[in-house]
Write an enzyme that holds these catalytic residues in place. Structure first.
Site, mmCIF file in Angstrom:
data_model
loop_
_atom_site.group_PDB
_atom_site.id
_atom_site.type_symbol
_atom_site.label_atom_id
_atom_site.label_comp_id
_atom_site.label_asym_id
_atom_site.label_seq_id
_atom_site.Cartn_x
_atom_site.Cartn_y
_atom_site.Cartn_z
ATOM 1 N N HIS A 62 0.846 -1.193 0.000
ATOM 2 C CA HIS A 62 0.000 0.000 0.000
ATOM 3 C C HIS A 62 0.879 1.241 0.000
ATOM 4 O O HIS A 62 2.100 1.153 0.201
ATOM 5 C CB HIS A 62 -0.939 0.015 1.204
ATOM 6 C CG HIS A 62 -0.247 -0.106 2.517
ATOM 7 N ND1 HIS A 62 0.478 0.911 3.077
ATOM 8 C CD2 HIS A 62 -0.141 -1.146 3.379
ATOM 9 C CE1 HIS A 62 0.979 0.522 4.219
ATOM 10 N NE2 HIS A 62 0.630 -0.743 4.431
HETATM 11 P P1 TYD Z 1 -1.378 -2.687 7.589
HETATM 12 O O1 TYD Z 1 -0.910 -1.273 7.751
HETATM 13 O O2 TYD Z 1 -2.059 -3.056 6.314
HETATM 14 O O3 TYD Z 1 -0.154 -3.674 7.824
HETATM 15 P P2 TYD Z 1 1.201 -3.874 6.978
HETATM 16 O O4 TYD Z 1 1.346 -2.729 6.057
HETATM 17 O O5 TYD Z 1 2.264 -3.902 7.998
HETATM 18 O O6 TYD Z 1 1.089 -5.181 6.267
HETATM 19 O O7 TYD Z 1 -2.313 -3.042 8.824
HETATM 20 C C1 TYD Z 1 -2.755 -4.353 9.047
HETATM 21 C C2 TYD Z 1 -4.003 -4.288 9.901
HETATM 22 O O8 TYD Z 1 -3.702 -3.707 11.170
HETATM 23 C C3 TYD Z 1 -5.123 -3.451 9.287
HETATM 24 O O9 TYD Z 1 -6.353 -4.133 9.533
HETATM 25 C C4 TYD Z 1 -5.104 -2.173 10.071
HETATM 26 C C5 TYD Z 1 -4.530 -2.578 11.404
HETATM 27 N N1 TYD Z 1 -3.704 -1.506 12.000
HETATM 28 C C6 TYD Z 1 -4.174 -0.799 13.087
HETATM 29 O O10 TYD Z 1 -5.289 -1.050 13.593
HETATM 30 N N2 TYD Z 1 -3.395 0.189 13.630
HETATM 31 C C7 TYD Z 1 -2.170 0.476 13.133
HETATM 32 O O11 TYD Z 1 -1.469 1.391 13.654
HETATM 33 C C8 TYD Z 1 -1.693 -0.256 11.989
HETATM 34 C C9 TYD Z 1 -0.359 0.038 11.376
HETATM 35 C C10 TYD Z 1 -2.497 -1.242 11.453
#
Ligand code: TYD
Length: 149
Positions: A62
């Site tokens: 993303h």
């Molecule tokens: P995401 O940012 O997509 O993870 P990565 O980029 O590390 O693979 O987040 C994964 C899940 O966690 C998504 O459902 C949102 C949640 N999340 C939170 O609730 N708070 C946060 O600070 C972060 C970074 C993610």
């Protein structure tokens, strides 16, 4: 088709940079420091970390509209691929005193996590799902909408 999201300024992969953190050596072990708006070019509002990443898993996938982030390979190693829609770069984070600064509007994914690795993330704001661009095509369209890419 909906209008692409407009953003004020566009970073490129050249703006993603490795930052070496000040480190205090000591016979008892090392200590590395990150301070808000000092070693990193933004005010830090959030800290989170990825760990126990499944073998072969990819994280990220993303871009963020406004969020600045700083990723540190606190333990073990993993690869970070960044893309601005036109160019991409890949770096391995495997040292606890070196992190990668990622400005807004840069696509990223993290892969090849070694067993037991920990990816620490410092972020410029609280979690906000509306700040995410989770579809690559939408990311490219948003950059085009902002006038570059
Ligand atoms: P995401 O940012 O997509 O993870 P990565 O980029 O590390 O693979 O987040 C994964 C899940 O966690 C998504 O459902 C949102 C949640 N999340 C939170 O609730 N708070 C946060 O600070 C972060 C970074 C993610």
């Amino acid at each position: 088709m909906s209008e692409p999201v407009r953003v004020p300024a566009l970073a490129t992969v050249e703006d993603c940079r490795l930052i070496e953190l000040p480190t205090v050596p000591d016979p008892r072990g090392k200590l590395s420091i990150v301070e808000s708006a000092r070693q990193v070019p933004f005010e830090i509002k959030r800290f989170y970390y990825l760990y126990e990443v499944s073998a072969g898993a990819t994280r990220g996938g993303h871009a963020h509209l406004r969020l600045h982030q700083f990723l540190i390979g606190i333990s073990g190693s993993f690869d970070v691929r960044v893309s601005d829609g036109a160019s991409e770069r890949q770096v391995m984070l495997n040292r606890p005193h070196i992190g990668l600064y990622i400005p807004p509007m840069i696509w990223r994914d993290m892969s090849n996590f070694s067993s037991g690795s920990v990816c620490a993330v410092l972020a410029s704001d609280f979690y906000d799902e509306d700040d995410y661009l989770r579809e690559y095509d939408a990311f490219v369209a948003a950059r085009r909408g902002a006038g570059t890419a």
